[in-house]
Enzyme design. Structure first.
Site, PDB file in Angstrom:
ATOM      1  N   GLN A   1      65.804  63.718 -37.579  1.00  0.00           N
ATOM      2  CA  GLN A   1      66.544  62.736 -38.403  1.00  0.00           C
ATOM      3  C   GLN A   1      67.478  63.434 -39.393  1.00  0.00           C
ATOM      4  O   GLN A   1      67.237  64.588 -39.746  1.00  0.00           O
ATOM      5  CB  GLN A   1      65.526  61.906 -39.201  1.00  0.00           C
ATOM      6  CG  GLN A   1      64.538  61.173 -38.293  1.00  0.00           C
ATOM      7  CD  GLN A   1      63.334  60.636 -39.040  1.00  0.00           C
ATOM      8  OE1 GLN A   1      63.277  59.442 -39.321  1.00  0.00           O
ATOM      9  NE2 GLN A   1      62.344  61.457 -39.355  1.00  0.00           N
TER      10      GLN A   1
ATOM     11  N   HIS B   1      55.476  49.665 -51.304  1.00  0.00           N
ATOM     12  CA  HIS B   1      54.218  50.359 -50.982  1.00  0.00           C
ATOM     13  C   HIS B   1      52.991  49.558 -51.430  1.00  0.00           C
ATOM     14  O   HIS B   1      51.967  49.544 -50.741  1.00  0.00           O
ATOM     15  CB  HIS B   1      54.222  51.764 -51.599  1.00  0.00           C
ATOM     16  CG  HIS B   1      55.190  52.692 -50.935  1.00  0.00           C
ATOM     17  ND1 HIS B   1      56.236  53.316 -51.597  1.00  0.00           N
ATOM     18  CD2 HIS B   1      55.309  53.063 -49.626  1.00  0.00           C
ATOM     19  CE1 HIS B   1      56.925  54.035 -50.742  1.00  0.00           C
ATOM     20  NE2 HIS B   1      56.401  53.920 -49.546  1.00  0.00           N
TER      21      HIS B   1
ATOM     22  N   ASP C   1      56.950  59.941 -46.693  1.00  0.00           N
ATOM     23  CA  ASP C   1      57.383  60.108 -48.085  1.00  0.00           C
ATOM     24  C   ASP C   1      56.174  60.157 -49.030  1.00  0.00           C
ATOM     25  O   ASP C   1      56.301  60.594 -50.173  1.00  0.00           O
ATOM     26  CB  ASP C   1      58.307  58.945 -48.490  1.00  0.00           C
ATOM     27  CG  ASP C   1      57.669  57.592 -48.207  1.00  0.00           C
ATOM     28  OD1 ASP C   1      58.132  56.888 -47.300  1.00  0.00           O
ATOM     29  OD2 ASP C   1      56.670  57.252 -48.870  1.00  0.00           O
TER      30      ASP C   1
ATOM     31  N   ASP D   1      54.023  62.781 -32.842  1.00  0.00           N
ATOM     32  CA  ASP D   1      54.517  61.443 -32.518  1.00  0.00           C
ATOM     33  C   ASP D   1      53.334  60.475 -32.576  1.00  0.00           C
ATOM     34  O   ASP D   1      52.350  60.660 -31.858  1.00  0.00           O
ATOM     35  CB  ASP D   1      55.140  61.468 -31.104  1.00  0.00           C
ATOM     36  CG  ASP D   1      55.750  60.127 -30.742  1.00  0.00           C
ATOM     37  OD1 ASP D   1      56.600  60.101 -29.838  1.00  0.00           O
ATOM     38  OD2 ASP D   1      55.383  59.111 -31.364  1.00  0.00           O
TER      39      ASP D   1
ATOM     40  N   ASP E   1      53.999  52.470 -41.338  1.00  0.00           N
ATOM     41  CA  ASP E   1      55.051  52.670 -42.338  1.00  0.00           C
ATOM     42  C   ASP E   1      56.107  53.580 -41.723  1.00  0.00           C
ATOM     43  O   ASP E   1      56.407  54.670 -42.232  1.00  0.00           O
ATOM     44  CB  ASP E   1      54.465  53.293 -43.611  1.00  0.00           C
ATOM     45  CG  ASP E   1      55.530  53.474 -44.688  1.00  0.00           C
ATOM     46  OD1 ASP E   1      55.363  54.388 -45.536  1.00  0.00           O
ATOM     47  OD2 ASP E   1      56.534  52.738 -44.658  1.00  0.00           O
ATOM     48  N   SER E   2      56.661  53.126 -40.599  1.00  0.00           N
ATOM     49  CA  SER E   2      57.645  53.982 -39.913  1.00  0.00           C
ATOM     50  C   SER E   2      59.063  53.507 -40.256  1.00  0.00           C
ATOM     51  O   SER E   2      59.240  52.467 -40.884  1.00  0.00           O
ATOM     52  CB  SER E   2      57.454  53.874 -38.401  1.00  0.00           C
ATOM     53  OG  SER E   2      57.955  52.622 -37.974  1.00  0.00           O
ATOM     54  N   THR E   3      60.027  54.259 -39.807  1.00  0.00           N
ATOM     55  CA  THR E   3      61.413  53.837 -39.941  1.00  0.00           C
ATOM     56  C   THR E   3      61.622  52.611 -39.060  1.00  0.00           C
ATOM     57  O   THR E   3      60.743  52.221 -38.294  1.00  0.00           O
ATOM     58  CB  THR E   3      62.351  54.973 -39.482  1.00  0.00           C
ATOM     59  OG1 THR E   3      61.778  55.594 -38.319  1.00  0.00           O
ATOM     60  CG2 THR E   3      62.524  56.014 -40.565  1.00  0.00           C
ATOM     61  N   ASP E   4      62.809  52.007 -39.179  1.00  0.00           N
ATOM     62  CA  ASP E   4      63.065  50.774 -38.423  1.00  0.00           C
ATOM     63  C   ASP E   4      63.167  51.061 -36.929  1.00  0.00           C
ATOM     64  O   ASP E   4      63.565  52.152 -36.534  1.00  0.00           O
ATOM     65  CB  ASP E   4      64.397  50.155 -38.901  1.00  0.00           C
ATOM     66  CG  ASP E   4      64.338  49.812 -40.391  1.00  0.00           C
ATOM     67  OD1 ASP E   4      65.288  50.128 -41.105  1.00  0.00           O
ATOM     68  OD2 ASP E   4      63.290  49.307 -40.817  1.00  0.00           O
TER      69      ASP E   4
HETATM   70  N1  SAM Z   1      59.388  52.613 -46.080  1.00  0.00           N
HETATM   71  C1  SAM Z   1      60.263  52.978 -44.985  1.00  0.00           C
HETATM   72  C2  SAM Z   1      60.672  51.752 -44.200  1.00  0.00           C
HETATM   73  O1  SAM Z   1      60.101  50.703 -44.402  1.00  0.00           O
HETATM   74  O2  SAM Z   1      61.606  51.886 -43.386  1.00  0.00           O
HETATM   75  C3  SAM Z   1      59.569  54.007 -44.136  1.00  0.00           C
HETATM   76  C4  SAM Z   1      59.473  55.319 -44.864  1.00  0.00           C
HETATM   77  S1  SAM Z   1      58.766  56.683 -44.077  1.00  0.00           S
HETATM   78  C5  SAM Z   1      59.824  57.918 -44.680  1.00  0.00           C
HETATM   79  C6  SAM Z   1      59.214  56.516 -42.377  1.00  0.00           C
HETATM   80  C7  SAM Z   1      58.607  57.642 -41.582  1.00  0.00           C
HETATM   81  O3  SAM Z   1      58.385  57.256 -40.226  1.00  0.00           O
HETATM   82  C8  SAM Z   1      59.485  58.913 -41.501  1.00  0.00           C
HETATM   83  O4  SAM Z   1      58.881  59.964 -42.214  1.00  0.00           O
HETATM   84  C9  SAM Z   1      59.585  59.217 -40.001  1.00  0.00           C
HETATM   85  O5  SAM Z   1      59.535  60.602 -39.716  1.00  0.00           O
HETATM   86  C10 SAM Z   1      58.364  58.461 -39.482  1.00  0.00           C
HETATM   87  N2  SAM Z   1      58.396  58.150 -38.041  1.00  0.00           N
HETATM   88  C11 SAM Z   1      59.385  57.538 -37.347  1.00  0.00           C
HETATM   89  N3  SAM Z   1      59.060  57.479 -36.033  1.00  0.00           N
HETATM   90  C12 SAM Z   1      57.819  58.054 -35.897  1.00  0.00           C
HETATM   91  C13 SAM Z   1      56.954  58.310 -34.791  1.00  0.00           C
HETATM   92  N4  SAM Z   1      57.292  57.959 -33.532  1.00  0.00           N
HETATM   93  N5  SAM Z   1      55.759  58.911 -35.041  1.00  0.00           N
HETATM   94  C14 SAM Z   1      55.412  59.281 -36.310  1.00  0.00           C
HETATM   95  N6  SAM Z   1      56.201  59.099 -37.395  1.00  0.00           N
HETATM   96  C15 SAM Z   1      57.399  58.488 -37.183  1.00  0.00           C
END
Ligand code: SAM
Length: 282
Positions: free
Chosen positions: A31, A62, A86, A135, A153-156
């Site tokens: 990313q 959170h 985070d 992953d 709590d992953s990215t979109d």
């Molecule tokens: N609060 C934010 C939101 O609602 O969009 C999410 C914050 S957190 C930083 C999102 C995390 O999801 C990132 O650190 C990213 O690396 C992680 N992430 C995304 N895809 C993932 C996957 N397939 N497996 C594990 N972590 C993942």
């Protein structure tokens, strides 16, 4: 000269933040990471150009993502956090008398940058916390661990994004397998009053669970300023709070826990239609 950050969320909608300075910018294996110091919200974390959190309003997200499922469960001891690099979600979970928290994030770069620039976010030295860099799809499909609460709590789930494979019925079915008999799962679920068909599509993925509810809360830096969460339970009613907070909170409260499940009629209508189409859920 004024500096503005303009976030493209969808073609028809942009959000702008006036910026004091760029604190950090870099690229990890997965990313693009940027940290901006903004006039309105202080330090703000972006991943692939999308606001993930800001110093000023991260507590709203959170606290609602974590305390609604945690207080809905009678005695959560083992918790899995999917993503959450985070540190904000794990900070809130560790306020509960849990035994073990496993955080699975695909990108150690996010963790390292957030530990440096958002020290108030994570409680990384808590002995109950285990951080796995992998992953989460692979982890959930292969683990034999069983959890009381799973917090997504992953990215979109953006097209071709690292998080996209997490928002699928197969993934939620595997998460169901990893939950104890009173297990509860929650996922951040996009802006409900903005992207109704995406919420409907994601909602369908929780078909394995007997109880699925939507709740919502304010997050000013997220598109539309309102965010939704899907909570799926094997048995406890997530609308019933089983314990009272023994620590201070700034957004979550017993009253907010109840109120968050009260949806405007048009959203109720949307979910009712979804349930009729699916013929299940309560
Ligand atoms: N609060 C934010 C939101 O609602 O969009 C999410 C914050 S957190 C930083 C999102 C995390 O999801 C990132 O650190 C990213 O690396 C992680 N992430 C995304 N895809 C993932 C996957 N397939 N497996 C594990 N972590 C993942």
């Amino acid at each position: 000269m004024e500096l503005w950050y303009i976030q493209d969320y969808i073609n028809e909608y942009k959000m702008g933040l006036k910026v004091k300075e760029t604190i950090f910018q870099g690229k990890t294996r997965f990313q693009e990471i940027a940290i901006l110091d903004t006039y309105l919200y202080g330090r703000t974390l972006l991943l692939d150009g999308i606001v993930q959190l800001s110093e000023k309003d991260e507590f709203m997200y959170h606290e609602m993502l974590v305390h609604v499922p945690m207080f809905s469960h009678p005695h959560p001891e083992k918790v899995l956090i999917i993503g959450g690099g985070d540190g904000g979600a794990s900070r809130e979970v560790l306020k509960h008398p849990v035994k073990e928290v496993t955080l699975v994030d695909i990108d150690e770069g996010v963790i390292e940058v957030c530990q440096k620039y958002f020290p108030q976010l994570g409680k990384w030295d808590d002995a109950r916390l285990t951080v796995l860099i992998e992953d989460a799809r692979q982890y959930v499909f292969s683990t034999s661990e069983v959890f009381d609460v799973i917090i997504m709590d992953s990215t979109d789930p953006l097209p071709r994004g690292v998080a996209e494979p997490l928002f699928t019925p197969e993934f939620f079915a595997q998460a169901f397998r990893c939950l104890s008999p009173q297990g509860i799962m929650v996922s951040q679920m996009e802006p409900p009053f903005f992207d109704v068909d995406r919420v409907q599509k994601l909602w369908k993925g929780f078909g394995a669970f007997p109880i699925v509810n939507l709740y919502w809360g304010l997050v000013p830096t997220y598109p539309g300023g309102i965010w939704s969460y899907v909570i799926a339970s094997k048995s406890p009613d997530p609308r019933e709070q089983k314990r009272l907070p023994s620590f201070p909170t700034r957004y979550y409260s017993p009253a907010i826990h109840q109120a968050a499940f009260v949806l405007p009629p048009f959203l109720e209508e949307m979910l009712k239609k979804q349930k009729e189409d699916e013929g299940s859920f309560s």
